[in-house]
Design an enzyme around this catalytic site. Structure first.
Site, PDB file in Angstrom:
ATOM      1  N   SER A 197       0.834  -1.200   0.000  1.00 20.49           N
ATOM      2  CA  SER A 197       0.000   0.000   0.000  1.00 20.49           C
ATOM      3  C   SER A 197       0.870   1.251   0.000  1.00 20.49           C
ATOM      4  O   SER A 197       1.974   1.252   0.571  1.00 20.49           O
ATOM      5  CB  SER A 197      -0.851  -0.016   1.267  1.00 20.49           C
ATOM      6  OG  SER A 197      -1.414   1.246   1.499  1.00 20.49           O
ATOM      7  N   TYR A 245      -1.654  -1.287  10.689  1.00 20.14           N
ATOM      8  CA  TYR A 245      -1.939  -1.840   9.357  1.00 20.14           C
ATOM      9  C   TYR A 245      -0.759  -1.576   8.423  1.00 20.14           C
ATOM     10  O   TYR A 245      -0.236  -2.479   7.768  1.00 20.14           O
ATOM     11  CB  TYR A 245      -3.224  -1.207   8.782  1.00 20.14           C
ATOM     12  CG  TYR A 245      -3.360  -1.422   7.295  1.00 20.14           C
ATOM     13  CD1 TYR A 245      -3.641  -2.689   6.782  1.00 20.14           C
ATOM     14  CD2 TYR A 245      -3.192  -0.364   6.393  1.00 20.14           C
ATOM     15  CE1 TYR A 245      -3.740  -2.883   5.403  1.00 20.14           C
ATOM     16  CE2 TYR A 245      -3.294  -0.550   5.031  1.00 20.14           C
ATOM     17  CZ  TYR A 245      -3.566  -1.813   4.543  1.00 20.14           C
ATOM     18  OH  TYR A 245      -3.657  -2.007   3.184  1.00 20.14           O
ATOM     19  N   LYS A 290       2.236  -4.099   6.410  1.00 14.21           N
ATOM     20  CA  LYS A 290       2.614  -4.067   4.991  1.00 14.21           C
ATOM     21  C   LYS A 290       4.127  -3.901   4.853  1.00 14.21           C
ATOM     22  O   LYS A 290       4.769  -4.577   4.060  1.00 14.21           O
ATOM     23  CB  LYS A 290       1.894  -2.930   4.259  1.00 14.21           C
ATOM     24  CG  LYS A 290       0.390  -3.122   4.144  1.00 14.21           C
ATOM     25  CD  LYS A 290       0.052  -4.311   3.269  1.00 14.21           C
ATOM     26  CE  LYS A 290      -1.426  -4.595   3.177  1.00 14.21           C
ATOM     27  NZ  LYS A 290      -1.748  -5.908   2.623  1.00 14.21           N
TER      28      LYS A 290
END
Ligand code: NAD
Ligand code: UFG
Length: 332
Positions: free
Chosen positions: A124, A148, A152
């Site tokens: 992302s 989050y 990643k």
């Protein structure tokens, strides 16, 4: 060629399955349906007129994954499965680290054992944090601001280390910007439960009169009209980027990272006004305080993906707004 798609019932995964099938690949989906519904499999089959093999399993379940690799001759994997809500990850960090890291480690171990060493991974643009300049190129410093995003970044590090240890791997890390839109059929799209966190799902619910008005988080950003600027990309273009990435990992060994965006930045107000214009609906809004953690602007340099993947996003913002609304009208 048979591709295992983890999280293939989800928003980006389902659109990618359609493109894979249209391009002549065989598709095997593994999804635990934690954020999707089983009928997506039928919808993918309806759109493409082709069959999909579906396993309702958790990617963290090593035994289940072993069985899939024993039953299917998998040539390469696209790994979408994971949790993705930034705010929720702040409140439930362990749940996010457990699911996103465990699923990836389990998958990579099983792939290694079965000598399947070709993978495309969903990362992302959140790994760039607040970029110092624009557009963002893949070599920018990486910095995350929530659990989050950290999952990643950690997975990117794991994949890079894996390649250092074993040069037989072919790995494409794709950093998505802001996917919106839906398949033209109106059969698949994004339909979050409850009150959406992201801009487009919220606008759609306001247009549909399920929510009263949009709150625009701040109009004092250093941007063209003061509202936040992002690189919105049509999910079908994004899905097509995965086909190019799969072709690349099938052909070349190595590990490489690519931005998948359009390279254009649109403000919140531009999105709202375009949505109103192309759909002929009203989207009432009010300006409220900035949302914590939001940045002024973020858009990609897409030069690397253009050059090395031979991929370029084609659909414009009008199309993105039309298709987002079309999906919801079909699924009222
Ligand atoms: P999504 O939630 O719609 O799809 C993810 C799918 O994975 C769901 O169907 C869910 O049921 C499944 N899943 C989750 N954990 C699983 C597990 N342990 N085992 C099996 N299945 C599991 O999300 P999406 O928008 O399609 O995103 C796909 C990927 O792209 C995610 O990894 C996400 O972090 C990443 N990504 C998304 C965006 C975005 O804005 N949508 C932006 C950047 C990156
Ligand atoms: N916004 C509003 N009102 C809303 C929702 C959003 O004004 O109700 C604004 C935000 O302030 C921002 C823009 O709309 O300026 C886009 O916000 P989104 O929440 O749709 O998207 P973000 O850019 O904040 O984040 C998304 C994903 C992240 C991902 C990132 C980059 O949620 O997971 O894109 O890919 F990391």
């Amino acid at each position: 060629m048979k591709i295992l798609v983890t999280g293939g019932c989800g928003y980006i995964g389902s659109h990618t399955c359609v493109e894979l099938l249209d391009a002549g690949y065989e598709v095997v989906i593994v999804d635990n349906l934690s954020n999707s519904k089983k009928d997506v499999v039928k919808k993918i089959e309806k759109i493409t007129g082709k069959e999909v093999t579906f396993y309702e399993k958790d990617v963290c379940d090593k035994k289940a994954l072993e069985k899939i690799f024993e039953e299917q001759k998998i040539d390469a994997v696209i790994h979408f499965a994971g949790f993705k809500a930034v705010g929720e990850s702040v409140n439930k960090p362990l749940m996010y680290y457990r699911n996103n890291l465990d699923s990836t480690l389990t998958l990579l171990e099983v792939m290694s054992k079965h000598n399947c060493k070709k993978i495309v991974f969903s990362s992302s643009a959140t790994v760039y944090g607040n970029p110092e300049k624009l557009p963002i190129t893949e070599d920018f410093p990486l910095h995350t601001t929530n659990p989050y995003g950290s999952t990643k970044l950690m997975i990117e590090m794991i994949l890079n280390d894996l390649y250092i240890s074993d040069k037989d791997w072919s790995i494409a890390i794709l950093r998505y910007f802001n996917p919106i839109g839906a398949h033209k059929s109106g059969l698949i799209g994004e339909n979050p439960n409850g009150i959406p966190n992201n801009l487009m799902p919220y606008i759609v619910k306001v247009a549909n009169k399920e929510l009263k008005e949009l709150s625009i988080f701040g109009n004092d950003y250093n941007t063209k009209d003061g509202t936040g600027v992002r690189d919105y990309i049509h999910v079908v273009d994004l899905a097509k980027g995965h086909i190019k990435a799969i072709e690349k990992v099938i052909k070349d060994k190595g590990v490489d990272t690519y931005n998948l965006g359009t390279g254009n930045g649109y403000s919140v107000l531009e999105i709202v006004n375009t949505f109103k214009k192309v759909n002929g609906v009203d989207v009432p809004y009010k300006i409220v305080e900035r949302r914590k953690g939001d940045i002024d602007a973020c858009y990609a340099s897409t030069e690397k993906a253009n050059r090395l993947l031979n991929w370029k996003a084609e659909l414009e913002i009008d199309e993105m707004c039309k298709d987002s609304y079309n999906f919801v009208k079909h699924n009222k």
